[in-house]
Structures are given as C-alpha cells and as structure tokens.
Enzyme design. Structure first.
Site, mmCIF file in Angstrom:
data_model
loop_
_atom_site.group_PDB
_atom_site.id
_atom_site.type_symbol
_atom_site.label_atom_id
_atom_site.label_comp_id
_atom_site.label_asym_id
_atom_site.label_seq_id
_atom_site.Cartn_x
_atom_site.Cartn_y
_atom_site.Cartn_z
ATOM 1 N N ASP A 190 -0.378 -12.824 -2.512
ATOM 2 C CA ASP A 190 0.928 -12.531 -2.029
ATOM 3 C C ASP A 190 2.054 -13.346 -2.458
ATOM 4 O OD1 ASP A 190 2.571 -10.732 -0.738
ATOM 5 O OD2 ASP A 190 1.276 -10.578 1.163
ATOM 6 N N TRP A 243 5.699 -7.950 -5.359
ATOM 7 C CA TRP A 243 6.799 -6.886 -5.008
ATOM 8 C C TRP A 243 7.536 -6.418 -5.985
ATOM 9 C CZ3 TRP A 243 7.848 -10.952 -1.454
ATOM 10 C CH2 TRP A 243 6.875 -11.765 -0.519
ATOM 11 N N GLY A 244 7.153 -6.693 -7.296
ATOM 12 C CA GLY A 244 8.264 -6.357 -8.524
ATOM 13 C C GLY A 244 9.207 -7.368 -8.732
ATOM 14 N N GLU A 245 9.292 -8.593 -7.829
ATOM 15 C CA GLU A 245 10.240 -9.517 -8.078
ATOM 16 C C GLU A 245 10.283 -10.221 -9.347
ATOM 17 O OE1 GLU A 245 10.874 -11.757 -4.415
ATOM 18 O OE2 GLU A 245 11.575 -9.763 -3.340
ATOM 19 N N ASP A 252 6.914 -2.987 0.341
ATOM 20 C CA ASP A 252 5.825 -2.326 0.943
ATOM 21 C C ASP A 252 5.920 -1.046 1.222
ATOM 22 O OD1 ASP A 252 4.774 -4.884 0.981
ATOM 23 O OD2 ASP A 252 4.449 -5.033 2.985
HETATM 24 C C1 GLA Z 1 3.166 -8.182 2.117
HETATM 25 C C2 GLA Z 1 2.151 -7.344 1.222
HETATM 26 C C3 GLA Z 1 1.477 -6.650 2.004
HETATM 27 C C4 GLA Z 1 0.491 -7.257 2.962
HETATM 28 C C5 GLA Z 1 1.245 -8.224 4.170
HETATM 29 C C6 GLA Z 1 0.438 -9.217 4.903
HETATM 30 O O1 GLA Z 1 4.103 -7.727 2.982
HETATM 31 O O2 GLA Z 1 3.108 -6.854 0.497
HETATM 32 O O3 GLA Z 1 0.734 -5.444 1.260
HETATM 33 O O4 GLA Z 1 -0.379 -7.745 2.412
HETATM 34 O O5 GLA Z 1 2.113 -9.055 3.316
HETATM 35 O O6 GLA Z 1 1.317 -9.871 5.497
#
Ligand code: GLA
Length: 388
Positions: A130, A165-167, A187
């Site tokens: 992450d 997340w595409g950042e 998400d």
């Molecule tokens: C981020 C990720 C999620 C999940 C949460 C866990 O938001 O994008 O998919 O893994 O963290 O805290």
C-alpha cells in the site's frame, strides 16, 4: 492452479478487506480457505487467500520484526500459511511502502529487506503493498522498486501487488519496477456509482496493462450486498445482482486481477455462479492479456460514457466483445464490425457465443445489436468464420 509463470496472468483470489477490514483472525481465514475448496473457487482458478491490513501489532519487536497480533493469530502467520497451503491454495499478505499501513500498523518503510525475508519464512506467496504514510521527501517509485528487489531476492516466489491508487503517474514506471500488478484507482465501494466510475476511469488506459504487470481496478464487491463492516465501503448499501454481473464482466474484460471481496462462506448461489463463470474467467485469464479498447456504439447520440462496447483480442484469434449499458433504461447497442477491423469486404463474419447464457447465438454479418437492459451487459466471444 495456474500453469503459467507467476504474474503472467491477472491474479485470482480472495481478500479480507472489503467485508471484514480490521475484524480478521485465524479461524476466519481458515474458514474462507475451506470454502475456496469446497465451493469450487479453487477449481475455477481462485488460488490466493490474502490477509489485508490489521493483522499485526501496532509496534515492531526489539529486533525490528513485524509481530502478528496474538489475539487474532495466536499461532502466528506461518501456521496460517501452512493451513492455506495444505488446501492447495496460496497465501497472500499485506504491508505498506510508508512508515505505517493505512490503518496505522507498522509499514515496511526502511524495513523492506527484513520484511521480505520474514514474509518468505512465513510461506507468503503474494504481497499487497500500500501507499499510506509515505514520507513526502521520498519518491514513491523508488520504494516500489526497492520492495520489488527485496521480494525477488528473498528466496521465495512472491507475487508483488502494488497499491498506490494510480498516484504519481504510476503507470509510467510500475512495469519497470518489477511489480506484477498495480492498483490504478482509489478504493472501491459497494455501490453502482463506484463501479461505473472506476471502469470509466480506466478506459483508454489499455496500453498500461498486460502480462506481468496488470492494471488492478481494486477488489471485487460482487455479492457483498452492503455487508461490509466499513462505513466507507458499504456506505450506500450494495448493488443489485445485475449491477454485480456488469461489475464482474467489466473487470474480466479489462484484465484486472480478480480478488473476491464478499464473505464466500455465506454467498448466494447467484454470486457463486457469477464469480465462477468459466467463459468470463477465460477472457480475464487469456494467455496474452491484451487490454480491452472501447468502441463507441451506434447511434452516435448516446454519450460515450453511458453505453459502449469493449473489445479484447484473444490469443486464439477470437475477440471478446462486451456491450455495457450504464443507462437507467434498455438500450439497443449496435456494433458495426468495421469498427473492430472487419468490414464486409474482409470476407469474414462472426460466430457469437454468449458468455453469460453459455450458448451459441449464431452467425452475424456486418453488425450485432443486442438490446441490453438497464445497468446490464452482454458479453460474447466472437469467432471469425468465412462468409459463404
Ligand atoms: C488502502 C487500500 C485498501 C486497503 C486499505 C487497508 O485504503 O487501498 O485496498 O488495503 O488501505 O487499510
């Protein structure tokens, strides 16, 4: 179990986050592993059981090691991995490129090589990584490159699932980092708007997915029906089965890894059959992993984002075609075959197989124009046949 090298195809599995978030433990994970086998998910190709955030204590030990939460995992992570492996499944875990995970547990920042070795000792086969709490002075790209090297040198094959997340223009540098997939969006939530928005945000990104580095559109919400213990994920209260069907078809067509997010111990038969639809899974798991491109449907007055066709070239010469209707009423969606490179003068027509109904639809010349109900889709596998 996939016969291809690790990472060639989008990963298939189950992840704890969407339904359970912090509320995870050994019994839950073992129960899910049992169901993966008993209910046919493993046979359908879903091989990873992934424990997401909140598995560790909030502090490392004196040697700087990550410590499994003894309340949740009293026998440690190796025991969980051994159980998962005993079922013929693979074991996935979670960490973060920053100092802390998104839920505030220790991240792997400046512990990358130590943690990779630790994961290898526990028998981990997959690591989701992450992006929370990344120090701002550090370039994220280098953190993914560092962890990728740590994993590739830890003595065990561990699939690397990047999640930023595409950042930071991730699609420009992630393939060269060695990661096998990368999250390209924020998400997902268990609602129809979230599904549509994610899918639309990835249209025209098809050059940035492919074998050994797949565009991950986030874990599936199929079958959750509002059953998340997270207010964020479950905020609007779930989708209809038709919307879940369209969600799954989009993720299959667009080549995303497929990580089941519902509680498969209680999933309905409709959910199970959708997740195990072998014709859709074959499109997702096509050996060449080519991206799906969008074709504007006729008539031209539909806004492109409200109804469209996706086309994906398959390794055996077939083409997968998905007709998606995001509108709130029925639409006839007409694909002219010249738009996929097949004018009448090419001398071929298309024999169509319906991947939802599992039946042949016959042979079509020049165009195919299904009427697609609101929020629904039609997915066909098209075979080229010579015109008589
Ligand atoms: C981020 C990720 C999620 C999940 C949460 C866990 O938001 O994008 O998919 O893994 O963290 O805290």
């Amino acid at each position: 179990m996939s016969n291809y090298p690790m990472g060639q195809l989008p990963a298939l599995g189950w992840n704890s986050w969407n339904t359970f978030t912090w509320d995870i433990n050994e019994e839950l994970i073992k129960g899910v592993a049992d169901m993966m086998v008993e209910k046919g998910y493993l046979d359908a190709g879903y091989e990873y059981v992934v424990i997401d955030d909140c598995w560790s204590l909030k502090e490392r030990d004196e040697q700087g090691r990550l410590v499994p939460d003894p309340q949740k995992f009293p026998n440690g992570m190796k025991a969980v991995g051994d159980y998962i492996h005993s079922k013929g499944l693979k074991f996935g875990m979670y960490s973060c490129a920053g100092t802390h995970t998104c839920a505030g547990h220790p991240g792997s920042f400046e512990h990358e090589f130590q943690d990779a070795k630790q994961f290898a000792q526990w028998g981990v086969d997959y690591l989701k990584y992450d992006y929370c709490f990344k120090p701002r002075h550090v370039i994220g790209e280098l953190l993914y490159k560092r962890m990728s090297l740590a994993l590739k040198n830890c003595g065990r094959d561990i699939l690397f699932s990047a999640c930023n997340w595409g950042e930071d223009n991730v699609y420009q540098w992630i393939r060269e980092s060695g990661a096998h997939s990368y999250r390209s969006t924020g998400d997902i939530q268990d609602n129809w708007d979230s599904i549509k928005n994610i899918a639309l945000s990835q249209i025209e990104k098809e050059p940035y997915t492919g074998s050994f580095c797949h565009n991950d559109m986030d874990m599936l919400v199929v079958g959750m029906h509002g059953g998340s213990n997270s207010d964020f994920i479950g905020s609007i209260g779930g989708c209809t089965d038709t919307q879940y069907k369209t969600h799954f078809a989009l993720w299959c067509m667009m080549g995303s890894p497929l990580m089941i997010g519902c509680d498969i111990r209680n999933a309905t038969e409709t959910t199970r059959q959708l997740l195990q639809n072998k014709d859709l899974l074959a499109i997702n798991q096509d050996p060449e992993s080519r991206g799906a491109y969008r074709i504007k449907v006729e008539p031209q007055w539909f806004p492109a984002d409200s109804a469209f066709v996706l086309a994906k070239a398959l390794a055996n010469g077939d083409i997968a075609l998905g007709f998606f209707n995001f509108c709130d009423s029925n639409r006839e969606l007409s694909l002219q075959f010249w738009d996929i490179g097949l004018p009448y003068s090419s001398g071929v027509q298309l024999s169509l197989y319906d991947c939802m109904e599992h039946k042949e639809l016959g042979t079509f010349k020049e165009r195919f124009a299904p009427t697609v109900p609101a929020h629904d889709c039609v997915v066909v596998r098209a075979k080229l046949v010579n015109l008589p």
